[in-house]
Design a protein around this motif. Structure first.
Motif, PDB file in Angstrom:
ATOM      1  N   CYS A 178       0.839  -1.202   0.000  1.00 49.27           N
ATOM      2  CA  CYS A 178       0.000   0.000   0.000  1.00 49.27           C
ATOM      3  C   CYS A 178       0.872   1.249   0.000  1.00 49.27           C
ATOM      4  N   GLN A 179       1.938   1.206   0.777  1.00 48.97           N
ATOM      5  CA  GLN A 179       2.870   2.339   0.789  1.00 48.97           C
ATOM      6  C   GLN A 179       3.509   2.525  -0.582  1.00 48.97           C
ATOM      7  N   ALA A 180       3.886   1.415  -1.227  1.00 53.42           N
ATOM      8  CA  ALA A 180       4.495   1.496  -2.556  1.00 53.42           C
ATOM      9  C   ALA A 180       3.525   2.113  -3.551  1.00 53.42           C
ATOM     10  N   PHE A 181       2.263   1.689  -3.483  1.00 51.89           N
ATOM     11  CA  PHE A 181       1.246   2.250  -4.378  1.00 51.89           C
ATOM     12  C   PHE A 181       1.086   3.744  -4.126  1.00 51.89           C
ATOM     13  N   GLU A 182       0.946   4.115  -2.854  1.00 48.50           N
ATOM     14  CA  GLU A 182       0.736   5.524  -2.513  1.00 48.50           C
ATOM     15  C   GLU A 182       1.922   6.383  -2.947  1.00 48.50           C
ATOM     16  N   THR A 183       3.122   5.888  -2.745  1.00 45.74           N
ATOM     17  CA  THR A 183       4.312   6.655  -3.119  1.00 45.74           C
ATOM     18  C   THR A 183       4.355   6.898  -4.620  1.00 45.74           C
ATOM     19  N   ASP A 227     -13.615   2.530 -11.460  1.00 44.76           N
ATOM     20  CA  ASP A 227     -14.996   2.306 -11.889  1.00 44.76           C
ATOM     21  C   ASP A 227     -15.334   0.813 -11.873  1.00 44.76           C
ATOM     22  N   GLY A 228     -14.884   0.137 -10.817  1.00 46.74           N
ATOM     23  CA  GLY A 228     -15.208  -1.268 -10.610  1.00 46.74           C
ATOM     24  C   GLY A 228     -14.219  -2.257 -11.193  1.00 46.74           C
ATOM     25  N   LYS A 229     -13.293  -1.810 -12.035  1.00 44.38           N
ATOM     26  CA  LYS A 229     -12.316  -2.714 -12.662  1.00 44.38           C
ATOM     27  C   LYS A 229     -11.009  -2.682 -11.883  1.00 44.38           C
ATOM     28  N   ASN A 230     -10.477  -3.876 -11.581  1.00 46.98           N
ATOM     29  CA  ASN A 230      -9.234  -3.979 -10.821  1.00 46.98           C
ATOM     30  C   ASN A 230      -8.053  -3.564 -11.690  1.00 46.98           C
ATOM     31  N   ILE A 231      -7.535  -2.369 -11.462  1.00 43.51           N
ATOM     32  CA  ILE A 231      -6.410  -1.896 -12.268  1.00 43.51           C
ATOM     33  C   ILE A 231      -5.076  -2.210 -11.609  1.00 43.51           C
ATOM     34  N   TYR A 232      -5.083  -2.534 -10.320  1.00 42.48           N
ATOM     35  CA  TYR A 232      -3.825  -2.862  -9.653  1.00 42.48           C
ATOM     36  C   TYR A 232      -3.266  -4.183 -10.176  1.00 42.48           C
ATOM     37  N   ALA A 233      -4.156  -5.040 -10.642  1.00 41.98           N
ATOM     38  CA  ALA A 233      -3.723  -6.326 -11.189  1.00 41.98           C
ATOM     39  C   ALA A 233      -3.119  -6.179 -12.586  1.00 41.98           C
ATOM     40  N   ASP A 234      -3.280  -5.009 -13.196  1.00 40.55           N
ATOM     41  CA  ASP A 234      -2.751  -4.742 -14.536  1.00 40.55           C
ATOM     42  C   ASP A 234      -1.289  -4.303 -14.421  1.00 40.55           C
ATOM     43  N   GLN A 235      -0.368  -5.175 -14.795  1.00 41.81           N
ATOM     44  CA  GLN A 235       1.052  -4.878 -14.640  1.00 41.81           C
ATOM     45  C   GLN A 235       1.543  -3.785 -15.588  1.00 41.81           C
ATOM     46  N   THR A 236       0.710  -3.384 -16.541  1.00 45.18           N
ATOM     47  CA  THR A 236       1.102  -2.293 -17.443  1.00 45.18           C
ATOM     48  C   THR A 236       0.642  -0.938 -16.911  1.00 45.18           C
ATOM     49  N   MET A 237      -0.078  -0.948 -15.790  1.00 44.16           N
ATOM     50  CA  MET A 237      -0.623   0.298 -15.265  1.00 44.16           C
ATOM     51  C   MET A 237       0.480   1.190 -14.700  1.00 44.16           C
ATOM     52  N   THR A 238       0.395   2.460 -14.989  1.00 39.20           N
ATOM     53  CA  THR A 238       1.307   3.476 -14.466  1.00 39.20           C
ATOM     54  C   THR A 238       0.478   4.699 -14.091  1.00 39.20           C
ATOM     55  N   PRO A 239       1.041   5.628 -13.319  1.00 40.96           N
ATOM     56  CA  PRO A 239       0.310   6.864 -13.030  1.00 40.96           C
ATOM     57  C   PRO A 239      -0.127   7.599 -14.298  1.00 40.96           C
ATOM     58  N   ALA A 240       0.733   7.603 -15.309  1.00 40.85           N
ATOM     59  CA  ALA A 240       0.394   8.284 -16.566  1.00 40.85           C
ATOM     60  C   ALA A 240      -0.781   7.594 -17.251  1.00 40.85           C
ATOM     61  N   LYS A 241      -0.805   6.270 -17.222  1.00 34.85           N
ATOM     62  CA  LYS A 241      -1.902   5.530 -17.847  1.00 34.85           C
ATOM     63  C   LYS A 241      -3.198   5.754 -17.080  1.00 34.85           C
ATOM     64  N   LEU A 242      -3.112   5.784 -15.756  1.00 32.33           N
ATOM     65  CA  LEU A 242      -4.302   6.060 -14.953  1.00 32.33           C
ATOM     66  C   LEU A 242      -4.856   7.444 -15.288  1.00 32.33           C
ATOM     67  N   LYS A 243      -3.975   8.404 -15.438  1.00 35.20           N
ATOM     68  CA  LYS A 243      -4.390   9.763 -15.787  1.00 35.20           C
ATOM     69  C   LYS A 243      -5.127   9.767 -17.131  1.00 35.20           C
ATOM     70  N   GLN A 244      -4.641   8.995 -18.080  1.00 33.14           N
ATOM     71  CA  GLN A 244      -5.295   8.899 -19.385  1.00 33.14           C
ATOM     72  C   GLN A 244      -6.690   8.280 -19.250  1.00 33.14           C
ATOM     73  N   LEU A 245      -6.819   7.252 -18.405  1.00 30.73           N
ATOM     74  CA  LEU A 245      -8.118   6.637 -18.178  1.00 30.73           C
ATOM     75  C   LEU A 245      -9.107   7.634 -17.587  1.00 30.73           C
ATOM     76  N   VAL A 246      -8.627   8.417 -16.630  1.00 32.56           N
ATOM     77  CA  VAL A 246      -9.494   9.407 -15.989  1.00 32.56           C
ATOM     78  C   VAL A 246      -9.933  10.469 -17.000  1.00 32.56           C
ATOM     79  N   GLN A 247      -8.995  10.946 -17.790  1.00 24.63           N
ATOM     80  CA  GLN A 247      -9.329  11.968 -18.781  1.00 24.63           C
ATOM     81  C   GLN A 247     -10.306  11.440 -19.819  1.00 24.63           C
ATOM     82  N   ALA A 248     -10.129  10.192 -20.218  1.00 23.62           N
ATOM     83  CA  ALA A 248     -11.051   9.587 -21.195  1.00 23.62           C
ATOM     84  C   ALA A 248     -12.448   9.430 -20.593  1.00 23.62           C
ATOM     85  N   ALA A 249     -12.513   9.055 -19.313  1.00 23.48           N
ATOM     86  CA  ALA A 249     -13.805   8.891 -18.645  1.00 23.48           C
ATOM     87  C   ALA A 249     -14.523  10.229 -18.540  1.00 23.48           C
TER      88      ALA A 249
END
Length: 259
Positions: free
Chosen positions: A105-110, A234-256
């Motif tokens: 959790c600390q690693a994710f938050e950092t 939005d209900g989908k487990n993104i932590y399990a996605d090993q390609t996920m990065t902060p930049a990719k999350l930002k793109q998902l949010v902007q697209a939503a």
């Protein structure tokens, strides 16, 4: 082109290639850290189930009576078990199940904190935090529960996010149950301007939200989750996605938000 110029361009390309490889290595290391840490927070999940069942209806003193479930101010979601950061008007929701003693959790938050702050502050995303006690179940102790109660007390004071970040910035080693000390938690509250008040101290010391934390931990178990952090976009487990990065999350949010 002179030989000197060709050598200069070749050197520049080589430097660029080295820098790109460094960035790739750093990204791989970051992902490995998060994956490795998450394994630690999954181990012993069966024991958590047993602890939750054994402690159902008991308080910390072993009494058979549990206190009333007192949700922190502004708690939201099913059974008011989530603490929200960000505006209600934000379209997408990030749901985070986490444990303040959990190194993953600390690693994710950092890794994600700057991006989450940016997206919530700009009204593009709301994050709903669910606090659980998986490490208390794995390794014993009460630090997960005590820290979660203190974070809920900080929510009462309108300072959850700041205290949440302070707890992760000062997270002890996983085997060190330092957060079991209310005095330590109150000391850390001093790092958040205006939080260390008599009302906050009373809330922490009396365990005002202990039963709420226990109920949240039970909801984690009932949800069939396998470890912390569990991060749902939005209900989908993104932590399990090993390609996920902060930049990719930002793109998902902007697209939503565009959708």
């Amino acid at each position: 082109m002179s030989e000197k110029n060709r050598d200069g361009k070749r050197t520049a390309r080589e430097r660029l290639a080295v820098e790109r490889e460094k960035q790739k290595t750093a990204e791989r290391r970051r992902r490995t850290l998060i994956v490795a840490a998450s394994v630690v927070c999954v181990l012993g999940l069966a024991s958590v189930v047993g602890v939750l069942a054994a402690n159902h209806g008991k308080d910390d003193s072993g009494s058979s009576k549990a206190g009333p479930v007192v949700a922190p101010s502004g708690a939201t979601g099913k059974d008011s078990l989530a603490i929200q950061v960000g505006k209600d008007s934000a379209k997408p929701t990030l749901t985070v199940w986490e444990d303040f003693r959990c190194p993953a959790c600390q690693a994710f938050e950092t890794a994600y904190r700057p991006t989450l702050h940016e997206l919530t502050d700009s009204g593009q995303l709301k994050v709903q935090y669910h606090l659980v006690t998986i490490i208390d179940g794995n390794l014993g102790g009460t630090g997960s529960k005590r820290a979660a109660n203190a974070a809920a007390c900080a929510q009462d004071a309108g300072k959850f996010r700041d205290f949440h970040d302070v707890l992760y910035e000062n997270q002890p080693k996983e085997t060190d149950d330092a957060f079991s000390s209310n005095a330590k938690l109150i000391e850390l509250a001093g790092k958040v301007k205006g939080l260390d008040t008599p009302a906050f101290q009373k809330c922490v010391n009396s365990g005002t939200h202990d039963s709420w934390v226990t109920k949240s931990a039970a909801a984690f178990q009932a949800g069939g989750f396998t470890g912390t952090p569990t991060v749902l976009f939005d209900g989908k487990n993104i932590y399990a996605d090993q390609t996920m990065t902060p930049a990719k999350l930002k793109q998902l949010v902007q697209a939503a938000n565009k959708g």
